[in-house]
Design an enzyme around this catalytic site. Structure first.
Site, PDB file in Angstrom:
ATOM      1  CG  HIS A 275      42.718  57.113  53.127  1.00  0.00           C
ATOM      2  ND1 HIS A 275      41.633  56.375  52.730  1.00  0.00           N
ATOM      3  CD2 HIS A 275      42.286  58.054  54.076  1.00  0.00           C
ATOM      4  CE1 HIS A 275      40.774  56.328  53.664  1.00  0.00           C
ATOM      5  NE2 HIS A 275      41.170  57.477  54.336  1.00  0.00           N
ATOM      6  CG  HIS A 314      41.153  46.071  51.038  1.00  0.00           C
ATOM      7  ND1 HIS A 314      40.987  46.213  52.854  1.00  0.00           N
ATOM      8  CD2 HIS A 314      40.681  47.310  50.908  1.00  0.00           C
ATOM      9  CE1 HIS A 314      40.467  47.309  53.070  1.00  0.00           C
ATOM     10  NE2 HIS A 314      40.010  48.020  51.844  1.00  0.00           N
ATOM     11  CG  ASP A 370      40.050  52.611  45.049  1.00  0.00           C
ATOM     12  OD1 ASP A 370      38.864  53.355  44.858  1.00  0.00           O
ATOM     13  OD2 ASP A 370      40.626  52.467  45.736  1.00  0.00           O
TER      14      ASP A 370
HETATM   15  N1  CMC Z   1      49.419  43.363  42.610  1.00  0.00           N
HETATM   16  C1  CMC Z   1      50.220  42.444  42.699  1.00  0.00           C
HETATM   17  N2  CMC Z   1      50.696  41.868  43.987  1.00  0.00           N
HETATM   18  C2  CMC Z   1      50.110  42.171  45.195  1.00  0.00           C
HETATM   19  C3  CMC Z   1      49.137  43.334  45.107  1.00  0.00           C
HETATM   20  C4  CMC Z   1      48.533  43.898  43.959  1.00  0.00           C
HETATM   21  N3  CMC Z   1      47.613  44.782  43.918  1.00  0.00           N
HETATM   22  N4  CMC Z   1      48.595  43.565  46.529  1.00  0.00           N
HETATM   23  C5  CMC Z   1      49.532  42.676  47.108  1.00  0.00           C
HETATM   24  N5  CMC Z   1      50.104  42.119  46.346  1.00  0.00           N
HETATM   25  C6  CMC Z   1      51.171  41.126  46.795  1.00  0.00           C
HETATM   26  C7  CMC Z   1      52.415  41.337  47.386  1.00  0.00           C
HETATM   27  O1  CMC Z   1      53.533  41.584  46.491  1.00  0.00           O
HETATM   28  C8  CMC Z   1      52.765  40.412  48.340  1.00  0.00           C
HETATM   29  O2  CMC Z   1      53.316  39.255  47.678  1.00  0.00           O
HETATM   30  P1  CMC Z   1      54.471  38.592  48.444  1.00  0.00           P
HETATM   31  O3  CMC Z   1      53.857  37.933  49.573  1.00  0.00           O
HETATM   32  O4  CMC Z   1      55.027  37.725  47.265  1.00  0.00           O
HETATM   33  O5  CMC Z   1      55.392  39.576  48.650  1.00  0.00           O
HETATM   34  C9  CMC Z   1      51.395  39.898  48.849  1.00  0.00           C
HETATM   35  O6  CMC Z   1      50.416  40.126  47.712  1.00  0.00           O
HETATM   36  C10 CMC Z   1      50.835  40.492  50.175  1.00  0.00           C
HETATM   37  O7  CMC Z   1      50.784  42.113  49.806  1.00  0.00           O
HETATM   38  P2  CMC Z   1      50.905  43.036  51.072  1.00  0.00           P
HETATM   39  O8  CMC Z   1      51.695  44.318  50.434  1.00  0.00           O
HETATM   40  O9  CMC Z   1      51.659  42.473  52.234  1.00  0.00           O
HETATM   41  O10 CMC Z   1      49.513  43.208  51.284  1.00  0.00           O
HETATM   42  P3  CMC Z   1      48.832  44.529  52.214  1.00  0.00           P
HETATM   43  O11 CMC Z   1      47.835  44.137  53.031  1.00  0.00           O
HETATM   44  O12 CMC Z   1      49.939  45.400  53.132  1.00  0.00           O
HETATM   45  O13 CMC Z   1      48.342  45.502  51.095  1.00  0.00           O
HETATM   46  C11 CMC Z   1      47.284  46.814  49.612  1.00  0.00           C
HETATM   47  C12 CMC Z   1      47.122  46.043  50.477  1.00  0.00           C
HETATM   48  C13 CMC Z   1      45.827  47.556  49.242  1.00  0.00           C
HETATM   49  C14 CMC Z   1      48.036  48.241  49.669  1.00  0.00           C
HETATM   50  C15 CMC Z   1      47.855  46.356  48.441  1.00  0.00           C
HETATM   51  O14 CMC Z   1      47.181  45.173  47.981  1.00  0.00           O
HETATM   52  C16 CMC Z   1      48.155  46.925  47.087  1.00  0.00           C
HETATM   53  O15 CMC Z   1      48.852  47.982  47.042  1.00  0.00           O
HETATM   54  N6  CMC Z   1      47.006  47.154  46.090  1.00  0.00           N
HETATM   55  C17 CMC Z   1      46.875  48.104  45.048  1.00  0.00           C
HETATM   56  C18 CMC Z   1      46.497  49.363  45.391  1.00  0.00           C
HETATM   57  C19 CMC Z   1      45.103  49.449  45.607  1.00  0.00           C
HETATM   58  O16 CMC Z   1      44.386  49.024  45.102  1.00  0.00           O
HETATM   59  N7  CMC Z   1      44.587  50.165  46.699  1.00  0.00           N
HETATM   60  C20 CMC Z   1      43.204  50.378  46.991  1.00  0.00           C
HETATM   61  C21 CMC Z   1      42.961  49.819  48.240  1.00  0.00           C
HETATM   62  S1  CMC Z   1      40.938  49.711  48.489  1.00  0.00           S
HETATM   63  C22 CMC Z   1      40.727  51.297  49.181  1.00  0.00           C
HETATM   64  C23 CMC Z   1      40.387  51.623  50.475  1.00  0.00           C
HETATM   65  O17 CMC Z   1      39.633  50.706  51.045  1.00  0.00           O
HETATM   66  O18 CMC Z   1      41.021  52.497  51.123  1.00  0.00           O
END
Ligand code: CMC
Length: 437
Positions: A275, A314, A370
């Protein structure tokens, strides 16, 4: 003319019975699914009604809310209907706090009274200072904040009277006013420096900087550009609808406990790395990359699935995170005062390359809030453990607005999800002396 019926027809293939379930605001009521019942094949008795299994509430609305609107596809974030871009540029954190809590912008008299009240509630009881001093020298400031917010319920037992609107308002003012004092003291504690009392001649954010950084000078004079940057960061973090910590505040608040206990739960939820902790991870990543020449190899590693590009992507925003654009500008303003951070060049180049790369474009991965906030915090000489404390101070009016809405919402009940039981049944207990004989 075609008439559209706002309902869902469900046929239960176990019984052949069809049900019409009303659709309201794009949702169906889980309780309506509970009317769908079939006999349990094992016992032939009528089983419980149909339930919804949704770990993490990925597709479940838990409340009606008029606080914050997000359209993730279009990159829209609005507090009480006002776009975040306008609030960040033209408002102040205390005005935004008023807006979130009251639902409308203040008149001049209302604003002056609000600022006055918050300013004059910044002091905390001396015993709070004493127990904060009892933490270990290396205590995490978020742990200290969570404990001290929770402890405030013992200093204000009247806060338990949550049905009285005047009483609620007083606790809301106290919480918004005292969070910076507690956060700053947690910071000073880790440094072994004396705690600095609030200076009520300064603005909300100016006073926070004074409590953080004042040394022997008789009056701390904050740099107004830094005040503006931090105030804007607080605005950007002030609410984000039903995120994990708002949900924690609402869940605990649904028991009708006092707001200090509810907000302490919010601080606990925010403490978690999924978070509040991503900006710290961005900073570590940029340090590891080290120089611009190393970016292509790093990007290849991300594309190969070795790691994630932290600060990108995100769950809700799939176009861009509107907060990221504003933060980037604030980062540039801060560096004018503090001198540029060598990591900024790496961050900007990384962003440029990633935004052109098919891997990131096709997955709709854009910088999130972030990506740049950690750089600002570092430039302001905050250690990484403090990043989430800053987030918590900004999020406090949002938590309180969500809590206020909850306690006035006649539809809300104690939060008590169902489960799918997967354990044993009907075992016979054998006492220890027999089991171990
Ligand atoms: N770098 C590389 N690949 C990524 C990233 C990333 N930061 N984020 C998502 N992907 C890829 C992921 O591997 C997947 O690829 P594939 O379809 O080939 O398997 C695809 O994009 C979709 O990813 P997901 O995990 O299903 O997406 P999600 O919506 O569940 O995850 C997230 C969202 C924020 C957890 C993720 O983008 C992430 O881990 N980002 C890095 C951590 C980060 O910066 N977090 C801060 C969020 S903002 C603060 C807040 O508002 O709370």
């Amino acid at each position: 003319m075609l008439t559209v019926t706002e309902s869902l027809t469900v046929r239960d293939n176990r019984t052949g019975v069809e049900y019409d379930i009303p659709i309201t605001d794009g949702t169906i009521r889980a309780a309506d699914l509970g009317k769908i019942k079939a006999a349990d094949p094992a016992t032939s008795e009528e089983g419980p009604g149909l339930a919804v299994y949704d770990p993490g509430f990925v597709n479940t609305a838990s409340c009606r809310s008029s606080v914050t609107y997000i359209d993730g596809d279009k990159g829209v974030l609005e507090y009480r209907g006002y776009p975040i871009e306008q609030l960040a540029e033209k408002s102040s954190f205390l005005e935004v706090s008023y807006l979130l809590v009251h639902g409308a912008l203040p008149t001049k008299e209302e604003y002056d009274a609000w600022v006055h009240e918050i300013t004059f509630h910044t002091f905390v009881h001396e015993n709070i200072k004493e127990f904060m001093q009892g933490f270990r020298y290396d205590a995490h400031p978020m742990g200290m904040l969570m404990a001290s917010v929770g402890a405030m319920s013992t200093f204000y037992p009247d806060a338990a009277n949550i049905s009285d609107p005047d009483n609620r308002r007083l606790q809301i003012i106290r919480l918004i006013a005292k969070m910076p004092t507690l956060g700053a003291w947690a910071f000073r504690h880790a440094q072994g420096k004396p705690y600095v009392y609030p200076d009520n001649d300064l603005s909300y954010t100016g006073n926070f900087l004074s409590m953080l950084f004042k040394m022997s000078e008789s009056k701390y004079a904050p740099d107004e550009r830094i005040v503006k940057a931090l105030d804007t960061l607080f605005i950007l973090h002030a609410d984000h609808e039903q995120n994990a910590s708002a949900n924690a505040v609402r869940s605990v608040g649904s028991t009708q406990v006092d707001p200090y206990s509810s907000v302490a739960a919010g601080v606990g939820a925010l403490f978690g790395p999924l978070h509040g902790g991503a900006n710290e991870a961005v900073l570590r990543m940029l340090r590891r990359i080290g120089k611009v020449e190393n970016i292509p190899a790093f990007i290849e590693g991300v594309k190969a699935g070795n790691e994630r590009l932290m600060g990108f992507g995100h769950r809700v925003y799939k176009n861009y995170d509107p907060r990221a654009t504003i933060i980037k500008q604030q980062a540039l303003n801060v560096f004018e005062v503090t001198g540029t951070n060598p990591l900024l060049n790496i961050a900007m180049e990384l962003e440029k390359i990633a935004l052109e790369d098919e891997y990131f474009v096709s997955r709709k991965l854009y910088p999130n809030v972030d990506f740049y906030s950690g750089l600002i915090y570092e430039a302001l000489e905050f250690p990484p453990e403090m990043f989430t404390v800053l987030f918590a101070i900004g999020r406090t009016p949002g938590w309180l607005s969500q809590w206020l809405e909850l306690v006035q919402d006649k539809e809300q009940k104690i939060a008590r999800p169902k489960q799918i039981y997967t354990g044993e049944r009907g075992l016979t207990f054998v006492p220890r002396d027999v089991r171990w004989a």
